[in-house]
Structure formats: structure tokens, C-alpha cells
Scaffold this active site. Sequence first.
Site, PDB file in Angstrom:
ATOM      1  N   ALA A  13       0.908  -1.138   0.026  1.00 62.60           N
ATOM      2  CA  ALA A  13      -0.068   0.023  -0.083  1.00 62.60           C
ATOM      3  C   ALA A  13       0.987   1.307  -0.057  1.00 62.60           C
ATOM      4  CB  ALA A  13      -0.819   0.041   1.148  1.00 62.60           C
ATOM      5  N   GLU A  41      -0.937 -11.621  -3.535  1.00 63.72           N
ATOM      6  CA  GLU A  41      -0.358 -12.419  -4.600  1.00 63.72           C
ATOM      7  C   GLU A  41      -1.376 -12.347  -5.734  1.00 63.72           C
ATOM      8  OE1 GLU A  41       1.251 -15.930  -3.072  1.00 63.72           O
ATOM      9  OE2 GLU A  41       3.058 -15.045  -2.550  1.00 63.72           O
ATOM     10  N   ALA A  42      -2.687 -12.188  -5.497  1.00 62.48           N
ATOM     11  CA  ALA A  42      -3.685 -12.140  -6.587  1.00 62.48           C
ATOM     12  C   ALA A  42      -4.222 -11.123  -6.796  1.00 62.48           C
ATOM     13  CB  ALA A  42      -4.449 -13.482  -6.160  1.00 62.48           C
ATOM     14  N   LYS A  83      -3.833 -14.620 -14.888  1.00 61.70           N
ATOM     15  CA  LYS A  83      -4.976 -14.972 -14.061  1.00 61.70           C
ATOM     16  C   LYS A  83      -6.222 -14.665 -14.846  1.00 61.70           C
ATOM     17  CE  LYS A  83      -7.573 -13.991  -9.801  1.00 61.70           C
ATOM     18  NZ  LYS A  83      -7.814 -13.316  -8.788  1.00 61.70           N
ATOM     19  N   LEU A 124      -4.333  -2.232   4.605  1.00 67.36           N
ATOM     20  CA  LEU A 124      -4.419  -2.823   5.717  1.00 67.36           C
ATOM     21  C   LEU A 124      -4.879  -1.793   6.811  1.00 67.36           C
ATOM     22  CD1 LEU A 124      -1.929  -5.852   5.563  1.00 67.36           C
ATOM     23  CD2 LEU A 124      -4.445  -6.025   4.830  1.00 67.36           C
ATOM     24  N   GLU A 159     -11.744 -12.812  -2.954  1.00 68.23           N
ATOM     25  CA  GLU A 159     -11.782 -12.226  -4.250  1.00 68.23           C
ATOM     26  C   GLU A 159     -10.684 -11.132  -4.608  1.00 68.23           C
ATOM     27  OE1 GLU A 159     -13.860 -12.815  -6.878  1.00 68.23           O
ATOM     28  OE2 GLU A 159     -15.216 -14.220  -6.304  1.00 68.23           O
ATOM     29  N   THR A 189      -9.254  -8.481  -3.263  1.00 74.47           N
ATOM     30  CA  THR A 189      -9.833  -7.030  -3.548  1.00 74.47           C
ATOM     31  C   THR A 189      -8.704  -5.946  -2.848  1.00 74.47           C
ATOM     32  OG1 THR A 189     -11.160  -7.869  -1.565  1.00 74.47           O
ATOM     33  CG2 THR A 189     -12.398  -7.384  -3.402  1.00 74.47           C
ATOM     34  N   ILE A 205      -5.461  -5.248  -2.582  1.00 69.84           N
ATOM     35  CA  ILE A 205      -4.735  -4.389  -3.584  1.00 69.84           C
ATOM     36  C   ILE A 205      -5.403  -3.518  -4.590  1.00 69.84           C
ATOM     37  CG2 ILE A 205      -2.814  -4.288  -5.293  1.00 69.84           C
ATOM     38  CD1 ILE A 205      -1.982  -6.978  -3.971  1.00 69.84           C
TER      39      ILE A 205
HETATM   40  C1  LIG Z   1      -3.429 -13.850   4.398  1.00 65.26           C
HETATM   41  C2  LIG Z   1      -3.817 -12.622   3.361  1.00 65.26           C
HETATM   42  C3  LIG Z   1      -3.765 -13.029   2.086  1.00 65.26           C
HETATM   43  C4  LIG Z   1      -3.818 -11.874   1.207  1.00 65.26           C
HETATM   44  N1  LIG Z   1      -3.936 -12.118   0.002  1.00 65.26           N
HETATM   45  C5  LIG Z   1      -4.045 -11.212  -1.031  1.00 65.26           C
HETATM   46  C6  LIG Z   1      -4.336 -11.047  -2.337  1.00 65.26           C
HETATM   47  O1  LIG Z   1      -4.239 -12.270  -2.881  1.00 65.26           O
HETATM   48  N2  LIG Z   1      -4.628 -10.268  -3.171  1.00 65.26           N
HETATM   49  C7  LIG Z   1      -4.830  -8.972  -2.629  1.00 65.26           C
HETATM   50  O2  LIG Z   1      -5.155  -7.770  -3.320  1.00 65.26           O
HETATM   51  N3  LIG Z   1      -4.584  -8.737  -1.355  1.00 65.26           N
HETATM   52  C8  LIG Z   1      -4.217  -9.781  -0.573  1.00 65.26           C
HETATM   53  N4  LIG Z   1      -4.248  -9.420   0.836  1.00 65.26           N
HETATM   54  C9  LIG Z   1      -3.997  -8.025   1.423  1.00 65.26           C
HETATM   55  C10 LIG Z   1      -2.541  -7.635   0.947  1.00 65.26           C
HETATM   56  O3  LIG Z   1      -1.419  -8.324   1.670  1.00 65.26           O
HETATM   57  C11 LIG Z   1      -2.332  -6.151   1.750  1.00 65.26           C
HETATM   58  O4  LIG Z   1      -3.656  -5.435   0.889  1.00 65.26           O
HETATM   59  C12 LIG Z   1      -1.243  -5.501   0.820  1.00 65.26           C
HETATM   60  O5  LIG Z   1       0.013  -6.499   1.355  1.00 65.26           O
HETATM   61  C13 LIG Z   1      -0.871  -4.127   1.579  1.00 65.26           C
HETATM   62  O6  LIG Z   1      -0.417  -4.211   2.736  1.00 65.26           O
HETATM   63  P1  LIG Z   1      -0.076  -2.778   3.418  1.00 65.26           P
HETATM   64  O7  LIG Z   1       0.985  -2.247   2.809  1.00 65.26           O
HETATM   65  O8  LIG Z   1      -1.307  -2.222   3.675  1.00 65.26           O
HETATM   66  O9  LIG Z   1       0.611  -3.477   5.129  1.00 65.26           O
HETATM   67  P2  LIG Z   1       1.884  -4.354   5.476  1.00 65.26           P
HETATM   68  O10 LIG Z   1       2.159  -5.099   4.283  1.00 65.26           O
HETATM   69  O11 LIG Z   1       1.375  -4.554   6.771  1.00 65.26           O
HETATM   70  O12 LIG Z   1       2.960  -2.919   5.643  1.00 65.26           O
HETATM   71  C14 LIG Z   1       2.937  -2.181   6.611  1.00 65.26           C
HETATM   72  C15 LIG Z   1       4.221  -1.254   6.743  1.00 65.26           C
HETATM   73  O13 LIG Z   1       4.025  -0.337   7.739  1.00 65.26           O
HETATM   74  C16 LIG Z   1       5.104  -0.172   8.197  1.00 65.26           C
HETATM   75  N5  LIG Z   1       4.909   0.143   9.762  1.00 65.26           N
HETATM   76  C17 LIG Z   1       4.228  -0.234  10.527  1.00 65.26           C
HETATM   77  N6  LIG Z   1       4.234   0.412  11.750  1.00 65.26           N
HETATM   78  C18 LIG Z   1       5.482   1.111  11.825  1.00 65.26           C
HETATM   79  C19 LIG Z   1       6.025   1.999  12.621  1.00 65.26           C
HETATM   80  N7  LIG Z   1       5.649   2.078  13.674  1.00 65.26           N
HETATM   81  N8  LIG Z   1       6.912   2.475  12.123  1.00 65.26           N
HETATM   82  C20 LIG Z   1       7.434   2.770  10.653  1.00 65.26           C
HETATM   83  N9  LIG Z   1       7.025   1.970   9.863  1.00 65.26           N
HETATM   84  C21 LIG Z   1       5.708   1.099  10.399  1.00 65.26           C
HETATM   85  C22 LIG Z   1       5.789  -1.549   8.093  1.00 65.26           C
HETATM   86  O14 LIG Z   1       7.357  -1.543   8.259  1.00 65.26           O
HETATM   87  C23 LIG Z   1       5.343  -1.955   6.729  1.00 65.26           C
HETATM   88  O15 LIG Z   1       6.500  -1.315   5.909  1.00 65.26           O
HETATM   89  C24 LIG Z   1      -3.819 -10.454   1.773  1.00 65.26           C
HETATM   90  C25 LIG Z   1      -3.780 -10.412   3.134  1.00 65.26           C
HETATM   91  C26 LIG Z   1      -3.575 -11.420   3.927  1.00 65.26           C
HETATM   92  C27 LIG Z   1      -3.580 -11.252   5.514  1.00 65.26           C
END
Ligand SMILES: Cc1cc2nc3c(=O)[nH]c(=O)nc-3n(C[C@H](O)[C@H](O)[C@H](O)COP(=O)(O)OP(=O)(O)OC[C@H]3O[C@@H](n4cnc5c(N)ncnc54)[C@H](O)[C@@H]3O)c2cc1C
Length: 512
Positions: A27, A60-61, A89, A342, A351, A353, A355
Amino acid sequence: MIDARAAHDPSSDRRIRRIAIVGGGTAGWMAASTLARALGPRVSIELIESAEIGTVGVGEATIPPILDFLRLLGIDRNNFVEQTQATYKLGIAFRDWLRPGHQYWHPFGLFGAQINRLPFYHYWHKAKVQGLAPTVSAFSLETALAEANKFIFPQNTLGIAQELRYALHFDAGLVARYLRGYAERLGVVRLERKVTGATQRDDGFIDELVFDTGERLRADLYIDCSGFRGLLIEGTLQTGYDDWTRYLPCDRAVALPTEIIGPRPPYTLSTARPAGWQWRIPLQHRVGNGYVYCSSHISDDAALDDLREVLGQEPLADPRFLRFVTGRRKLFWNKNCVALGLASGFLEPLESTSIHLVASGLYCLLDHFPDRSFDAANIAHYNAQMIDEFDRARDFIVLHYCATERTDSPLWQYCRTMPIPDSLTERLELYRRTGRVFQRQHELFTSLSWFFILDGLGVEPRDYNPLIDSVDFAQVKSLMRQLSGTVAAAAAAAPSHDSFFTASALQRRAAR
Ligand SMILES: Cc1cc2nc3c(=O)[nH]c(=O)nc-3n(C[C@H](O)[C@H](O)[C@H](O)COP(=O)(O)OP(=O)(O)OC[C@H]3O[C@@H](n4cnc5c(N)ncnc54)[C@H](O)[C@@H]3O)c2cc1C
């Protein structure tokens, strides 16, 4: 007299000049890339991430709009596919969701052809009433290709393949790395720091980020991409969270990559299990597997054992356990903070969703891009639009569970009788009574997607659309024969999905 030029003088200036993004997961780097591309060098962007905390690393999807996202950034698809070990896909196969042994498809792309302005699925309903047993793969090129482990790109020359739709499976870690390189080339500055909190102004707006080094950073706009913890949107602003566990009870996952054995299917496989469901996502260099489960029905150890047993292969890495609470923030944009990924909420990955919702939040942010007065009506409009999109996606995912016939475990017994959102009840009722589904404004899933899940799960409408009777059905049947012949011929002529990832194919693509 008002001087119009002074009134519009950017130096008197309420423009956003500095943006801080907290989080360097998918994200965070999607936000950095998109904002840097759209805003240019006049706005400085800093991204703060902490290696100590790390990223979720799964995800990953995707769904077809990922290709629009790449286009928006001017990223070359082939290069992206290379660098992120991506595969193609064409949809999702749902196995054992209705009952063990049953499978249905949610393909991308078209289904049959519109006849007299009416979508093909209305004719499908009548065909079934007439005792025909049509199959989705006869009228969906994506499904026919997927069943045969084949793939083609949309092609202008081949009529039926013009509208082909596909998405990508990719390595989430490599995607974050790729986008980081992209964003840094556009001037985004990455700070390796741990954010310990944020100070607030008297009006509650975030004033400064505070780092564990004691340093501080002030920006005009803060983007919270800190993952499940929602460091700013929740930790600082206490925005509140709508918990959807009653509709979507799975709350944990374990991910376990394995080697590729056999051909890489051009689809995600989702298999229902007694306490949740299992994903299988083929990449170029490995297969992503995981089990999404409900912790009140299975322990972490048992879930891992179960996954290991069905995989029957040595994993390539240690298992990765994840915990989540399905739901969303009550507001995605609160004061001068926008939450994405997240940090904004979580819909389980059934599904693919999440990303997409990051990209959608970014497009919506650009549509509502603020100045430092942070107009309340503008923020309220953003929130209404994003809440609507999230909530409709939630309904779509709940449908996969609530229409099951499974009774073989406490989870599935719960799903058959659980409360469902009123908005979903309305849709289900309308479909059952009339065979109709309507896509709403800002809704991610089309009427056709809804149809595929409803039909796949055996929800039968009481009657078909009466307008269908004004079309000569003998002609419709003849058209159906023609369509299914065209689909079958196109699928038969297509190359295997794997052929896109042989060494020579990769070299050819890289040279282009
Ligand atoms: C089991 C599972 C399967 C998934 N499969 C899919 C899929 O197939 N397709 C899809 O679209 N999405 C999927 N997702 C969702 C997808 O993984 C997330 O939407 C995507 O990875 C985005 O994550 P993020 O960047 O929001 O959070 P994260 O990857 O958790 O990144 C958080 C970031 O914040 C930083 N951070 C946190 N706290 C601090 C702090 N105090 N100080 C500095 N930095 C900090 C961390 O270092 C990290 O860089 C899945 C999620 C899960 C749980």
C-alpha cells in the site's frame, strides 16, 4: 476590490506541499508511486518504514484493474511481469464451496453475447428452464482457457478475444521493491525509522510524526499505510472500526510457499475446507499457498498440519501466520490523514480485493485532492464513496459463504444461518424472484460477477426475465451453438500458459 490573481496566487498558498506516508508495504509504495506521478516535484513525499516491523508480505492475486494501475503509472507490463515473477490470471475456480466435490468459476471477461440489449445470463436462465445444461466454459473464453491451462492476450484480430480480461499473480515482496524503485526515481524519499506516535494540533489534526530517534517530521497530509495496526488513523485519531466478523468469521491465515509441480494454472484456486478455505496461486518461481481459517474452529497448529497434508510437498519457507479482524475503519479519511491498505480495513482475500482497494482509494484521493483547509464536505464525499465500495465488496464476499449447502462442520453450519447485511438480502431476493442483478455506482463487482457466484452456488431464480420470450428461442439456441463453437476453437488454438514463461519467451519479451 479583490485582485483575482492574488486570490489564486499559489504563494498565498493553501496548497499541499509535503506528504508523509507511513508504511512501506504494497500500500505504501503504491501510494508513493501514484502520488509522485500525479503531483510531480512541487510536492515533496517522504515514506517512512521500519525493517524491524516488516510487511505482511502476502497479497499475490489481483483483478484486471491492476493493469489500469500499471498503465496509469506508465509501467511496462512485460517488465513488471519479469521483475515480480508474475503469471497471468483469468479468474478464480471455487472448489467444494457449494458442497464437497463441486466446482464453479468466477471468470473475468465477457459471457456469451448481449441479445436484444439483454445480458446473456437471462437467456442462460431460460435455457436451464428448458432443460438444457449449459456450462460456463462454453460461453466464457477465460474459463475455457483456464480449464485447459492456456492463455492469450486480448487480440484485435480474433473477434472473441478482443474483450478478453486478465489480471496478474505476483510476488508481493518483489512488487513493493519494484514500486519503491519507481517512486524513488520520481523523488520520493524513504526514511528508515520507527514511528512511535504523532502529536496533534488543538483541532485534532496531526501535527508531527515522532520517531524512535527522537526526530520529528511535519507534513500537510499524512497517508497511513502502517498495516493492520493503523498507527495514525486508529492509534492517533481513534477513528473506530466496524467489525464484520459476524458476516465473515475467518480471522487467521497461514501461508506456505511450495515448489511448482506440473503446469502453472492461469487462475487462482480457492478450495473450501472444514474451518475456512485454502488458496493456491502459481507464480513463475513458486506456488503461493495458504489457509484462511476461523480460530474458533481450528487451532493454528491444526490448520498448519491440515495445509501441509493437502499440499503433500516440502514447503520452500517457514509458515507465516497472520491474524486479522475483517472490517473497515469508520472513516477512511479523518482530518489530515487518509488510511490505505490494511490500515483502512481488511476483507479476506477470497476475491483479491485488497490491492485493488488501495488503488481505488488513491484514485478517489486524487479526485478529492485537498488543500490545507481540508474541506469537510470534500472529505465526507471521499468517505461516502469509499465506504460504499468497501461495503459492496463485503456483500459480494459474504455471498460466497452464506449460499453454501455445506453442513459438514460448525463453520459451514454457522454460515448457512448467519446474519447477512440487508443490502445483500435485497440482492439475493431480487435475484431469486426475477433473475436480475444490478451493478451500483462505484461498485467493483459487475452484475456478471454477481451472476457467476449466484449461479455457481446453485441459487436459482423463480423465473427468467419475461422480455426473453419476445426473442425467437430457436435463434437464441443457434447463436449459443455458434458462440460455444467459437469459444472452443479459440481455446483449442491458444498456447499453454506455461509457454509464456519459458526461458526463450522471457528473453523475447525482455528484448521488446
Ligand atoms: C492472508 C492474506 C492474504 C492476502 N492475499 C491477498 C491477495 O491475494 N490479493 C490482494 O489484493 N490482497 C491480499 N491481501 C492483502 C494484502 O496483503 C495487503 O492489502 C497489502 O499487502 C497491503 O498491505 P499494507 O501495505 O497495507 O500493510 P503491510 O504489508 O503490513 O505494511 C505495513 C508497513 O508499515 C510499516 N510500519 C508499521 N508500523 C510502523 C511504525 N511504527 N514505524 C514505521 N513503519 C511502520 C511496516 O514497516 C510496513 O512497511 C492478503 C492479506 C492477507 C492477510
